[in-house]
Design a protein around this motif. Structure first.
Motif, PDB file in Angstrom:
ATOM      1  N   ASP A 194      -8.713   8.964  -0.778  1.00 55.72           N
ATOM      2  CA  ASP A 194      -7.827   9.344   0.333  1.00 55.72           C
ATOM      3  C   ASP A 194      -6.459   8.688   0.311  1.00 55.72           C
ATOM      4  N   PHE A 195      -6.205   7.775  -0.654  1.00 57.85           N
ATOM      5  CA  PHE A 195      -4.842   7.237  -0.788  1.00 57.85           C
ATOM      6  C   PHE A 195      -3.852   8.370  -1.042  1.00 57.85           C
ATOM      7  N   ILE A 196      -4.338   9.458  -1.663  1.00 65.98           N
ATOM      8  CA  ILE A 196      -3.449  10.592  -1.984  1.00 65.98           C
ATOM      9  C   ILE A 196      -2.799  11.126  -0.712  1.00 65.98           C
ATOM     10  N   ASN A 197      -3.564  11.064   0.398  1.00 60.31           N
ATOM     11  CA  ASN A 197      -3.086  11.659   1.658  1.00 60.31           C
ATOM     12  C   ASN A 197      -2.038  10.802   2.372  1.00 60.31           C
ATOM     13  N   ASP A 198      -1.618   9.703   1.747  1.00 59.65           N
ATOM     14  CA  ASP A 198      -0.626   8.804   2.354  1.00 59.65           C
ATOM     15  C   ASP A 198      -1.127   8.258   3.690  1.00 59.65           C
ATOM     16  N   THR A 199      -2.225   7.520   3.600  1.00 60.38           N
ATOM     17  CA  THR A 199      -2.856   6.963   4.804  1.00 60.38           C
ATOM     18  C   THR A 199      -2.044   5.819   5.429  1.00 60.38           C
ATOM     19  N   LYS A 200      -1.178   5.215   4.616  1.00 60.60           N
ATOM     20  CA  LYS A 200      -0.341   4.083   5.076  1.00 60.60           C
ATOM     21  C   LYS A 200      -1.158   2.904   5.604  1.00 60.60           C
ATOM     22  N   ILE A 201      -2.369   2.732   5.121  1.00 64.43           N
ATOM     23  CA  ILE A 201      -3.191   1.597   5.574  1.00 64.43           C
ATOM     24  C   ILE A 201      -2.571   0.295   5.058  1.00 64.43           C
ATOM     25  N   LEU A 202      -2.158   0.315   3.815  1.00 63.05           N
ATOM     26  CA  LEU A 202      -1.592  -0.887   3.210  1.00 63.05           C
ATOM     27  C   LEU A 202      -0.091  -0.716   2.996  1.00 63.05           C
ATOM     28  N   THR A 203       0.276   0.380   2.339  1.00 64.07           N
ATOM     29  CA  THR A 203       1.700   0.642   2.023  1.00 64.07           C
ATOM     30  C   THR A 203       1.949   2.137   2.060  1.00 64.07           C
ATOM     31  N   PRO A 204       3.190   2.533   2.303  1.00 65.17           N
ATOM     32  CA  PRO A 204       3.498   3.961   2.303  1.00 65.17           C
ATOM     33  C   PRO A 204       3.647   4.498   0.882  1.00 65.17           C
ATOM     34  N   ARG A 205       3.334   5.775   0.711  1.00 63.95           N
ATOM     35  CA  ARG A 205       3.663   6.448  -0.545  1.00 63.95           C
ATOM     36  C   ARG A 205       5.169   6.591  -0.627  1.00 63.95           C
ATOM     37  N   ILE A 206       5.683   6.657  -1.830  1.00 62.36           N
ATOM     38  CA  ILE A 206       7.110   6.941  -1.954  1.00 62.36           C
ATOM     39  C   ILE A 206       7.270   8.418  -2.295  1.00 62.36           C
ATOM     40  N   LEU A 207       8.108   9.080  -1.518  1.00 63.50           N
ATOM     41  CA  LEU A 207       8.180  10.539  -1.569  1.00 63.50           C
ATOM     42  C   LEU A 207       9.566  11.048  -1.943  1.00 63.50           C
ATOM     43  N   HIS A 208      10.533  10.139  -2.014  1.00 66.92           N
ATOM     44  CA  HIS A 208      11.911  10.545  -2.326  1.00 66.92           C
ATOM     45  C   HIS A 208      12.535   9.526  -3.267  1.00 66.92           C
ATOM     46  N   PRO A 209      13.454   9.979  -4.141  1.00 62.07           N
ATOM     47  CA  PRO A 209      14.129   9.000  -5.012  1.00 62.07           C
ATOM     48  C   PRO A 209      15.064   8.110  -4.211  1.00 62.07           C
ATOM     49  N   MET A 210      15.159   6.851  -4.626  1.00 62.61           N
ATOM     50  CA  MET A 210      16.042   5.899  -3.942  1.00 62.61           C
ATOM     51  C   MET A 210      16.768   5.055  -4.982  1.00 62.61           C
ATOM     52  N   ILE A 211      17.950   4.588  -4.620  1.00 60.86           N
ATOM     53  CA  ILE A 211      18.703   3.686  -5.514  1.00 60.86           C
ATOM     54  C   ILE A 211      19.335   2.550  -4.709  1.00 60.86           C
ATOM     55  N   ARG A 212      19.673   1.470  -5.405  1.00 63.41           N
ATOM     56  CA  ARG A 212      20.553   0.435  -4.836  1.00 63.41           C
ATOM     57  C   ARG A 212      21.866   0.557  -5.582  1.00 63.41           C
ATOM     58  N   ARG A 213      22.935   0.750  -4.858  1.00 58.07           N
ATOM     59  CA  ARG A 213      24.209   0.968  -5.542  1.00 58.07           C
ATOM     60  C   ARG A 213      24.695  -0.290  -6.251  1.00 58.07           C
TER      61      ARG A 213
END
Ligand SMILES: Nc1nc2c(c(=O)[nH]1)N[C@H]1C(S)=C(S)[C@@H](COP(=O)(O)OP(=O)(O)OC[C@H]3O[C@@H](n4cnc5c(=O)[nH]c(N)nc54)[C@H](O)[C@@H]3O)O[C@H]1N2
Ligand SMILES: Nc1nc2c(c(=O)[nH]1)N[C@H]1C(S)=C(S)[C@@H](COP(=O)(O)OP(=O)(O)OC[C@H]3O[C@@H](n4cnc5c(=O)[nH]c(N)nc54)[C@H](O)[C@@H]3O)O[C@H]1N2
Ligand code: SF4
Ligand SMILES: [Mo]
Length: 726
Positions: free
Chosen positions: A50-69
Motif C-alpha cells: 500500500d505504499f504505492i497509494n501514497d499513504t504518507k505514514i512515514l514520508t510523502p511520495r514525490i510526484l513532481h520534479p523539483m530543483i534547487r536553483r
C-alpha cells in the motif's frame, strides 16, 4: 476487482504475486504459483503493497520534479522540461570542466527493474562517457560476486532456490533466512522435513539454529580462520575428493601451504568452537551426498569478505559439493533485483551480461550497438559507490546521480555521508519517496513506483521474471527509463524507447547468456533462468555441472589467505562489538515498508539494540529502556531489547531506523578487495539513561523533527510552478 501479475519488490526470493486493484488503488496481494514461491508469500509480500497509494505514514511520495536553483536554496517545483534542461546543463558543465570521470552514478536494485538499470548504465557509458556506475551490491554481496568470479568464474548462486529443499545437508554461514528471505527459509524447513541435516555457524542463536543438527556459536569476526580450518579438516580427515581436485581445480599445493596451519585447535581461541563439534560439522557437510553452503552478510560485510568467499568456494570444490542440483553455493542475494543490477552492468568493471569493460572486443561490440565511436566508451574501471565520500573530498567527484538508493541511511558513517552530499557540487536523486538522501539533492526526479510500471526482475538464483503495472503513474511521475532517455537526448546522445520490451530485446542482443530470455517465455508465471543462450534453451538451474567452471581452462582456482582480525576491536572505552543486521518486518531504508499500514505497526522508532541480558544488567539497563549507543563516529538513542539469543560482548542493531540509526555508528572502512564496508564489526558502548521520561520525549521529538523535515522538503511540490517558469 482487477488482478495484475507482479514480483515482490522486497527480497531476492523472487515471489510472484497478483496485485489486487479497486478503483485505481492497490488493495491487496495474493501469492501466485511462481517458480520460487509456489503460491506462498511472507508478511512483506502479503502486506507490503500500500505504499504505492501514497499513504504518507512515514514520508510523502514525490510526484513532481523539483530543483534547487543554487546549492542550499529551497527546493522548487518546476516543469519536467525545466528540470531536465537544468540537469543537462549542469552535468555538461561539470563534464566540460572536470571530465566525464567526475560524475558518479548509482543504480537501483529495488522497484525499477532491469530495463531502467540498463538504460541508466547506457546513459553513463555512452552519453557521460565513464564507467562510474555501481549499485548497492557493493555494500552487500559484492565480495561474493568478486570472490566467486575469481574462484569459479561466475558470481551468482550455483544452485536454485527450489532445489535447496532437496539437499541432504544445508550449512548456513552468516546468513539468517527466516528474517531476510522467509520463503527461502521455508525451503530449508522443508529440507529438514525431508531428512536433511542443518548446520548453522552464527554468533547469534538465529531462528534456523533452533532446527539445526549442529549449531556453532562462533565469535564475531572469525570467518576466515573458521573457513580455513574447515578446509583443513576436510583434507586431514581424508574427506576430500582427490579425483575431482585433480581434474577440476588448480592451485592445490600453494593453497595447502596456507591451509595446513589452520587446525581447529589452533583457531579455537578465534572461533570459540571446540574442535570436536567443529570436526563433526565438517564431516556432516563433506560426507552428505549433496550439501549446500548458504551465506550472507555475516561473510561479506567484513574486512576479509572476498577472501572468505574464496575459501567457501574452495571447501565446496575439494569436497566435491558443487555442480549438482542440490550441491553447491548459495550466496542468496538480498534486494529483489540486486542480481539484476549486476546482470545489467551497474558495476564499474562490467558491461551488462558480465562482459569486461577493459576488453577492447567487448567495447567494440557495445560501441557498435549503441552507435558511438569506440573511444567514447572508457576502458578504465570506474569508481565504486564506497569511493564517493573520499572521491568528493579529494575533488575527483563533482556530481552524484542517485537512482533508487538512500546512502544517507544505508552507507556507513552517516555524518561523513551527509557532508559528502552537502559538499558534492551537484546531486540528483531519482526516487519514489522523499528520503533523507533526496532531501539533500539539487534535483529531485519522481520515478514511477513498482505497481506503476512493467519490467523484469532477476531473483537471487538468476531467474528472470516479468512484472506488470497495476495502476497508472501518479502525479507527473515518469518511468525511470524515460527520465534517463530524455536527459540523455538533451545531453547530445539521443535515446528513445517505446516500452520496456524494446529495451529488454536490446539487452538480449548484447548479452549472449541472456539471449533466450524473451518476454514471451516470461508471460504469466513463466520464467527464464540464465545462462539461457538460445531461444530453445530451457534455462540453467544449476551451474558447473560435471565440474566445468567458467574459466578459460574450465577449472576452479583454490585460493587461500591468512586470517587477520577485524579493523576495530573492542577496548575499555568501546567494549562491545557492534554488529548490524536486519529484521523481518522492515526493509532497508524503510521508505516502502514504513509507508505500509500493516508493516508500520510492527515496530517503531527509535528501533532496538539487541543485547544479552548479562551485558544489560552490568549497565543497569532493563527491558525496553531507552539507551544511548555510542561509537567513535557518533551517538544515537534507541531501545534496549534484552535477548538471551544474543552472544555476550556483542550488540545487534538493524539498519532500518532513522533515529536509532546504526549507520551513525558504523565506520567507513572496507574490504580492500571489494570496497564493501565492514558493517558487521565495529566497537561501541551502550549507556543507561537515568531520566527515561526525558528520553522518551527526546526520541519522539527527534522523530517528529525528522518526519517534518522530509515532509517540508516534499511540500515544495504542492506549489505549482508559476506561468513564467512553465
Ligand atoms: N526483512 C528484511 N529482509 C531483508 C532485508 C531487510 O532490510 N529487511 N534486506 C535484504 C538485503 S539487502 C540483504 S543483503 C539480505 C541479507 O540477509 P542476511 O545475509 O541474512 O543478513 P544479516 O541479517 O545482516 O546477516 C546475516 C547473519 O550474519 C551473522 N553474523 C554477524 N557477524 C558474523 C560473523 O562474524 N561471522 C558469521 N559467520 N556470521 C556473522 C548475523 O548474526 C546474522 O544472523 O536480506 C534481505 N532481506
Ligand atoms: N549498517 C548497515 N548498513 C547496511 C547494511 C547492513 O547490514 N548494515 N546492509 C547493506 C545492504 S546489504 C544493502 S543492499 C544496502 C541497501 O541500501 P539501499 O539500496 O540504499 O536501500 P533501499 O531501501 O533498498 O533503497 C531503495 C530506494 O529506492 C527507492 N525506490 C524503490 N522503488 C523505486 C523505483 O521504482 N524507482 C525509483 N526511482 N526509486 C525506487 C526507495 O524509495 C528507496 O529510497 O544497505 C546497506 N546498508
Ligand atoms: S520472501 Fe521476499 S520476495 Fe517473497 S514475499 Fe517475502 S519479501 Fe517478498
Ligand atoms: Mo543487500
Amino acid at each position: 476487482m482487477e488482478k495484475h501479475m507482479a514480483v515482490c519488490p522486497y527480497c531476492g526470493a523472487g515471489c510472484k504475486l497478483n496485485l489486487l486493484v479497486e478503483n485505481g488503488r492497490v488493495v491487496g496481494a495474493e501469492g501466485l504459483n511462481g517458480v520460487t514461491n509456489e503460491g506462498e508469500l511472507c508478511l512483506k509480500g502479503m502486506s507490503g503493497y500500500d505504499f504505492i497509494n501514497d499513504t504518507k505514514i512515514l514520508t510523502p511520495r514525490i510526484l513532481h520534479p523539483m530543483i534547487r536553483r543554487r546549492k542550499g536554496a529551497e527546493l522548487e517545483r518546476v516543469s519536467w522540461d525545466e528540470a531536465l534542461d537544468f540537469t543537462a546543463k549542469h552535468l555538461m558543465e561539470i563534464k566540460a570542466k572536470y571530465g566525464p570521470d567526475s560524475i558518479m552514478l548509482t543504480g537501483s536494485s529495488r522497484g525499477p527493474g532491469n530495463e531502467a538499470n540498463y538504460v541508466m548504465q547506457k546513459f553513463t557509458r555512452a552519453c557521460v562517457g565513464t564507467n562510474n556506475i555501481d549499485n548497492c551490491a557493493r555494500t552487500c554481496h559484492g565480495p561474493s560476486v568478486i570472490g566467486l568470479i575469481d574462484a569459479v568464474g561466475s558470481g551468482a548462486m550455483s544452485v536454485s532456490i527450489p532445489n535447496m529443499e532437496n539437499a541432504d545437508c544445508v550449512f548456513l554461514f552468516g546468513y539468517n533466512p527466516s528474517a531476510s528471505h522467509p520463503i527461502v527459509a521455508r525451503r530449508i524447513v522443508k529440507a529438514k522435513e525431508k531428512g536433511a541435516k542443518i548446520i548453522v555457524a552464527d554468533p547469534r542463536l538465529i531462528e534456523t539454529a533452533r532446527i539445526a543438527d549442529i549449531y556453532m556459536p562462533i565469535k564475531n569476526g572469525c570467518n576466515l580462520a573458521f573457513m580455513n580450518a574447515f578446509a583443513n579438516v576436510i583434507i586431514n580427515e581424508g574427506l576430500e575428493d582427490r579425483d575431482f581436485i585433480e581434474a577440476h581445480t588448480v592451485g592445490y599445493d600453494e593453497w595447502w601451504e596456507t591451509i595446513k596451519k589452520y587446525t581447529p585447535e589452533s583457531v579455537q581461541d578465534i572461533t570459540g568452537i571446540d574442535p570436536e563439534t567443529f570436526r563433526k560439522a565438517v564431516r556432516m557437510y563433506a560426507t552428505s551426498p549433496n550439501s549446500i553452503i548458504g551465506w550472507g552478510m555475516g561473510v561479506t560485510q567484513q574486512r576479509q569478505g572476498v577472501k572468505t568467499v574464496h575459501q567457501i568456494a574452495a571447501v565446496a570444490c575439494i569436497a566435491n559439493q558443487i555442480g549438482r542440483d542440490a550441491a553447491g553455493l548459495a550466496p542468496v542475494r538480498g534486494q529483489n533485483n540486486v542480481q539484476g543490477s549486476c546482470d545489467m552492468g551497474m558495476w564499474p568493471t562490467l558491461y551488462p551480461g558480465y562482459q569486461k569493460v577493459d576488453d577492447p572486443a567487448i567495447r567494440a561490440k557495445f560501441a557498435k550497438s549503441w552507435g558511438v565511436p569506440e573511444e567514447k566508451l572508457s576502458l578504465e574501471p570506474g569508481f565504486k559507490l564506497t569511493d564517493l565520500p573520499h572521491g568528493v573530498k579529494e575533488g575527483k567527484i563533482h556530481a552524484f546521480y542517485n537512482f533508487g538508493e538512500d546512502p544517507l541511511q544505508t552507507e556507513p558513517d552517516s555524518a561523513d555521508m551527509k557532508e559528502t552530499l552537502q559538499n558534492c557540487d551537484f546531486v540528483i536523486s531519482q526516487d519514489i519517496f522523499m528520503t533523507q538522501t533526496t532531501a539533500y539533492a539539487d534535483v529531485v526526479f519522481p520515478g514511477t513506483s513498482w505497481g506503476e510500471h512493467d519490467g523484469v526482475f532477476s531473483a537471487s538464483d538468476r531467474t528472470f521474471q516479468r512484472f506488470t503495472a497495476a495502476v497508472p503513474p501518479k502525479g507527473e511521475c515518469k518511468h525511470d527509463w524515460q527520465i534517463f532517455s530524455e536527459l540523455s537526448t538533451r545531453m547530445g546522445y539521443p535515446m528513445h524507447y517505446e516500452n520496456t520490451k524494446e529495451i529488454w530485446d536490446e539487452v538480449r542482443e548484447n548479452c549472449p547468456s541472456f539471449y533466450g530470455a524473451t518476454y514471451e517465455k516470461m508471460e504469466g508465471v513463466g520464467h527464464a533462468q540464465w545462462p539461457i543462450p538460445t531461444l530453445e534453451c530451457p534455462g540453467t538451474p544449476t551451474l558447473f555441472k560435471g565440474g566445468k567452471f567458467n574459466k578459460p581452462d574450465g577449472k576452479a582456482r583454490l585460493i587461500a589467505a591468512d586470517f587477520v582480525v577485524p579493523t576495530e576491536l573492542p577496548d575499555d572505552e568501546y567494549p562491545l562489538v557492534l554488529c548490524t543486521v536486519r529484521e523481518v518486518g522492515h526493509y532497508s531504508c524503510r521508505s516502502m515498508t514504513g509507508n505500509c499500514k500493516v508493516l508500520s505497526l510492527l515496530a517503531d522508532e527509535p528501533g532496538f539494540v539487541n543485547i544479552n541480558p548479562a551485558d544489560a544488567e552490568a549497565r543497569g539497563i532493563a527491558q525496553d529502556d531507552l539507551v544511548f549507543v555510542k561509537s567513535r563516529r557518533g551517538k544515537v538513542i534507541t531501545r534496549a531489547n534484552l535477548n538471551e539469543r544474543i552472544n555476550k560482548g556483542a550488540v545487534y542493531m538493524t539498519y532500518q531506523w532513522w533515529i536509532g540509526k546504526c549507520n551513525q555508528l558504523t565506520m567507513h572502512v572496507t574490504d580492500p578487495l571489494s570496497g564493501t564496508p565492514e558493517d558487521k564489526h565495529s566497537a561501541c558502548q551502550v549507556e543507561q539513561i537515568e531520566d527515561q521520561v526525558w528520553a522518551e520525549r527526546y526520541a519522539q521529538k527527534l522523530y517528529t523533527d525528522m518526519k517534518d523535515w522530509l515532509a517540508g522538503e516534499a511540500s515544495a511540490q504542492d506549489v505549482a510552478p508559476t506561468e513564467a517558469l512553465v
